[in-house]
Design an enzyme around this catalytic site. Structure first.
Site, PDB file in Angstrom:
ATOM      1  NE  ARG A   1       4.878 -11.907  -4.755  1.00 12.81           N
ATOM      2  CZ  ARG A   1       5.560 -10.802  -4.995  1.00 12.81           C
ATOM      3  NH1 ARG A   1       6.765 -10.884  -5.487  1.00 12.81           N
ATOM      4  NH2 ARG A   1       5.047  -9.630  -4.732  1.00 12.81           N
TER       5      ARG A   1
ATOM      6  CE  LYS B   1       0.829  -8.342  -8.017  1.00  6.93           C
ATOM      7  NZ  LYS B   1       1.605  -7.381  -7.205  1.00  6.93           N
ATOM      8  CG  ASN B   2      -0.269  -4.240  -8.215  1.00  5.75           C
ATOM      9  OD1 ASN B   2      -0.030  -5.174  -7.445  1.00  5.75           O
ATOM     10  ND2 ASN B   2       0.566  -3.874  -9.170  1.00  5.75           N
TER      11      ASN B   2
ATOM     12  CG  ASP C   1      12.233   7.548   1.481  1.00  5.61           C
ATOM     13  OD1 ASP C   1      11.907   6.536   0.847  1.00  5.61           O
ATOM     14  OD2 ASP C   1      12.596   8.599   0.915  1.00  5.61           O
TER      15      ASP C   1
ATOM     16  CB  CYS D   1       9.439  -8.256  -7.144  1.00  3.69           C
ATOM     17  SG  CYS D   1       8.187  -9.415  -7.672  1.00  3.69           S
TER      18      CYS D   1
ATOM     19  NE  ARG E   1       9.511  -2.563  -4.730  1.00  4.01           N
ATOM     20  CZ  ARG E   1       8.545  -3.400  -5.114  1.00  4.01           C
ATOM     21  NH1 ARG E   1       8.801  -4.685  -5.238  1.00  4.01           N
ATOM     22  NH2 ARG E   1       7.337  -2.953  -5.361  1.00  4.01           N
ATOM     23  N   PRO E   2      12.788   1.640  -0.745  1.00  7.46           N
ATOM     24  CG  PRO E   2      13.705   3.780  -0.957  1.00  7.46           C
ATOM     25  CD  PRO E   2      13.490   2.505  -1.695  1.00  7.46           C
TER      26      PRO E   2
ATOM     27  CG  ASP F   1       3.995  -3.320 -12.660  1.00  8.41           C
ATOM     28  OD1 ASP F   1       5.129  -3.300 -12.169  1.00  8.41           O
ATOM     29  OD2 ASP F   1       2.971  -3.003 -12.022  1.00  8.41           O
TER      30      ASP F   1
HETATM   31  N1  EPU Z   1      10.166   4.881  -3.536  1.00  5.17           N
HETATM   32  C1  EPU Z   1      11.018   5.520  -2.654  1.00  5.17           C
HETATM   33  N2  EPU Z   1      10.563   5.771  -1.393  1.00  5.17           N
HETATM   34  C2  EPU Z   1       9.312   5.422  -0.982  1.00  5.17           C
HETATM   35  C3  EPU Z   1       8.455   4.768  -1.888  1.00  5.17           C
HETATM   36  C4  EPU Z   1       8.912   4.503  -3.170  1.00  5.17           C
HETATM   37  O1  EPU Z   1      12.137   5.842  -3.001  1.00  5.17           O
HETATM   38  O2  EPU Z   1       8.973   5.675   0.190  1.00  5.17           O
HETATM   39  C5  EPU Z   1      10.642   4.587  -4.901  1.00  5.17           C
HETATM   40  C6  EPU Z   1      10.758   3.078  -5.144  1.00  5.17           C
HETATM   41  O3  EPU Z   1      11.957   2.565  -4.655  1.00  5.17           O
HETATM   42  C7  EPU Z   1      10.638   2.977  -6.637  1.00  5.17           C
HETATM   43  C8  EPU Z   1       9.675   4.114  -6.984  1.00  5.17           C
HETATM   44  O4  EPU Z   1       9.687   5.006  -5.851  1.00  5.17           O
HETATM   45  O5  EPU Z   1      11.871   3.204  -7.235  1.00  5.17           O
HETATM   46  C9  EPU Z   1       8.267   3.669  -7.271  1.00  5.17           C
HETATM   47  O6  EPU Z   1       7.734   2.968  -6.176  1.00  5.17           O
HETATM   48  P1  EPU Z   1       6.181   2.946  -5.824  1.00  5.17           P
HETATM   49  O7  EPU Z   1       6.050   3.264  -4.388  1.00  5.17           O
HETATM   50  O8  EPU Z   1       5.421   3.767  -6.819  1.00  5.17           O
HETATM   51  O9  EPU Z   1       5.836   1.419  -6.093  1.00  5.17           O
HETATM   52  P2  EPU Z   1       5.164   0.380  -5.102  1.00  5.17           P
HETATM   53  O10 EPU Z   1       3.993   0.975  -4.443  1.00  5.17           O
HETATM   54  O11 EPU Z   1       6.209  -0.278  -4.298  1.00  5.17           O
HETATM   55  C10 EPU Z   1       3.504  -0.482  -6.934  1.00  5.17           C
HETATM   56  C11 EPU Z   1       3.135  -1.820  -7.520  1.00  5.17           C
HETATM   57  C12 EPU Z   1       4.270  -2.324  -8.379  1.00  5.17           C
HETATM   58  C13 EPU Z   1       4.522  -1.307  -9.485  1.00  5.17           C
HETATM   59  C14 EPU Z   1       4.816   0.072  -8.877  1.00  5.17           C
HETATM   60  C15 EPU Z   1       4.976   1.164  -9.919  1.00  5.17           C
HETATM   61  C16 EPU Z   1       1.689  -2.805  -5.879  1.00  5.17           C
HETATM   62  C17 EPU Z   1       1.481  -3.856  -4.877  1.00  5.17           C
HETATM   63  N3  EPU Z   1       2.894  -2.757  -6.444  1.00  5.17           N
HETATM   64  O12 EPU Z   1       4.671  -0.700  -6.169  1.00  5.17           O
HETATM   65  O13 EPU Z   1       3.825  -3.548  -8.946  1.00  5.17           O
HETATM   66  O14 EPU Z   1       5.617  -1.724 -10.262  1.00  5.17           O
HETATM   67  O15 EPU Z   1       3.729   0.449  -7.996  1.00  5.17           O
HETATM   68  O16 EPU Z   1       3.839   1.252 -10.702  1.00  5.17           O
HETATM   69  O17 EPU Z   1       0.796  -2.030  -6.172  1.00  5.17           O
HETATM   70  C18 EPU Z   1       4.000  -5.753  -9.743  1.00  5.17           C
HETATM   71  O18 EPU Z   1       2.762  -5.833  -9.708  1.00  5.17           O
HETATM   72  O19 EPU Z   1       4.728  -6.614 -10.312  1.00  5.17           O
HETATM   73  C19 EPU Z   1       4.664  -4.613  -9.111  1.00  5.17           C
HETATM   74  C20 EPU Z   1       5.954  -4.625  -8.780  1.00  5.17           C
END
Ligand code: EPU
Length: 418
Positions: free
Chosen positions: A399, A22-23, A124, A116, A121-122, A307
């Site tokens: 999902r 998925k990711n 920025d 989720c 989950r900002p 995850d």
């Molecule tokens: N974060 C910030 N600012 C940003 C972006 C991220 O503070 O601009 C913080 C987030 O709040 C979090 C951390 O950085 O605390 C990690 O976030 P990241 O951006 O790495 O995660 P993501 O891209 O939102 C993806 C996966 C998640 C997985 C995470 C970590 C997808 C669609 N989602 O999320 O998958 O947990 O990376 O590996 O690729 C899942 O599949 O169940 C899932 C939640």
């Protein structure tokens, strides 16, 4: 309202072919938007998040044609640059379309994405990086209005944290930008490499993916391609955890053993026998699992994946001894523990830490999934419990898992959707 009804007590046994990731599939679908030609994606999982991504593509003017084997995305004409709020709110990955749309059309209006509830989950880091590449970004009444007057330009970007989504958004904007983009402290997750593999197949010039420093040389246009999405390492961790918890035996086919190594090396400490070749993983768990002695700390790849935290926990709640988890990626990723405790688990959560004292058995209960992996963990726990467990909120599970009940039933689990 649908539920999963699980009657515990069966050892899972058999062979299972893993679904596509998925990711990986989600950012690759966004990347297809950059090509202007047909892209054929094989091994694309059939999931509600994937259909949400296809609705975003349709809304901006692309066509997505799903068949049994593949999805074909045609992106010749982009007719719209605003993604409506209801589509943005369907999942976190909707934000990935921002980088791709800016790369293709130079403009895009979005709002904060859904997904989720794992704590704040900002976005920025995404916005700061896109600004560095020339985007003018204004926020007005909940809308994020982005415009790049000419063409995006390359930039040197150092991420404060190796965010998966921010790394993907930068890559998506950079592949068609003017000049070179360097991402320092980039995310190293295998799904980033899969996205880059797809983009290279479309003609992009990228090096360093899988490392902390990724270099992208922008070029004017990409072309279409045929690409096979990597196997889903978290679905893999899910079925291995379920089999380990039920003291069963499994051969996972179409698996990605190397990408799953950080998970497998911890699971091995529970006493399971695990053998892996390139695309197959065999696991046997004959007796009660042992607790994991070292702290299980979730970290960016190649650390233990956040995850898989809930999934391993579901197996360790009935292990012999005490295991300690430390969740370092998301602030609120222990919401599944209430359900596990209701089923008889002994878990104490203190901030980032969860102390899991193994109990002899769990008991069936009525529980509610509150997020994707937490929901799958409830299925894993229910398979080991005495009696019947009813799991609500299963839209979260759908999902990320392609017919989870069929997969579990094919391994001998007693599960049905009602
Ligand atoms: N974060 C910030 N600012 C940003 C972006 C991220 O503070 O601009 C913080 C987030 O709040 C979090 C951390 O950085 O605390 C990690 O976030 P990241 O951006 O790495 O995660 P993501 O891209 O939102 C993806 C996966 C998640 C997985 C995470 C970590 C997808 C669609 N989602 O999320 O998958 O947990 O990376 O590996 O690729 C899942 O599949 O169940 C899932 C939640």
């Amino acid at each position: 309202m649908q539920k999963l009804v699980v009657t515990g007590g069966q050892r899972l046994r058999g062979e299972l072919s893993l679904q596509g990731s998925k990711n990986s599939a989600l950012p690759i679908m966004a990347a297809a938007l950059l090509c202007g030609e047909d892209c054929t994606l094989k091994n694309c999982p059939k999931l509600t998040d994937i259909y949400a991504a296809s609705r975003i593509l349709n809304c901006v003017g692309c066509r997505c044609l799903f068949s049994d084997e593949c999805v074909v995305i045609s992106s010749e004409n982009i007719s719209e640059t605003a993604i409506p709020e209801e589509l943005m709110r369907e999942m976190r990955s909707s934000i990935i379309f921002l980088g791709a749309m800016l790369g293709r059309t130079g403009e895009c209006t979005v709002c904060c994405p859904g997904g989720c509830e794992l704590g704040p989950r900002p976005i920025d880091m995404h916005l700061t990086a896109l600004r560095k590449m020339g985007a003018d970004i204004r926020e007005s009444y909940g809308k994020i209005i982005c415009r790049i007057p000419e063409r995006a330009h390359g930039a040197r970007i150092s991420l404060p944290f190796p965010s998966v989504g921010a790394t993907e958004n930068i890559i998506l904007c950079a592949v068609t930008a003017d000049g070179e983009t360097v991402i320092n402290n980039a995310a190293r997750e295998p799904e980033i490499c899969d996205l880059c593999g797809f983009l290279r197949a479309c003609g992009a010039e990228i090096s360093g993916d899988g490392e902390s420093r990724i270099v992208i040389r922008g070029r004017e246009g990409l072309h279409g391609c045929e690409y096979s999405i990597m196997p889903d390492r978290i679905a893999g961790a899910t079925y291995l955890s379920m089999t380990a918890a039920t003291r069963g035996e499994i051969i996972l086919k179409n698996a990605c053993a190397a990408a799953m190594e950080p998970f497998i090396s911890v699971l091995e400490q529970t006493g399971c026998s695990i053998y892996a070749s390139r695309d197959k993983i065999f696991l046997r768990s004959g007796s009660r699992l042992k607790a994991v002695n070292e702290r299980i700390r979730t970290m960016p790849h190649p650390g233990f994946p956040t995850d898989a935290q809930a999934l391993l926990m579901a197996a360790l709640v009935t292990a012999d001894g005490t295991s300690i988890f430390e969740e370092n990626i998301f602030d609120c990723r222990y919401r599944h523990t209430d359900a596990l405790v209701k089923m008889g688990a002994d878990i104490q959560v203190l901030g980032k830490t969860a102390v899991v004292k193994g109990v002899e058995r769990l008991y069936g209960a009525n529980v509610e999934a509150t997020d994707l992996r937490g929901g799958a963990a409830m299925v894993a726990a229910a398979l080991t419990a005495d009696g019947k467990t009813e799991i609500g909120g299963i839209s979260h599970i759908d999902r990320g898992y392609e017919k989870i009940e069929d997969a579990v039933r094919s391994l001998g689990g007693n599960i049905k959707r009602v």
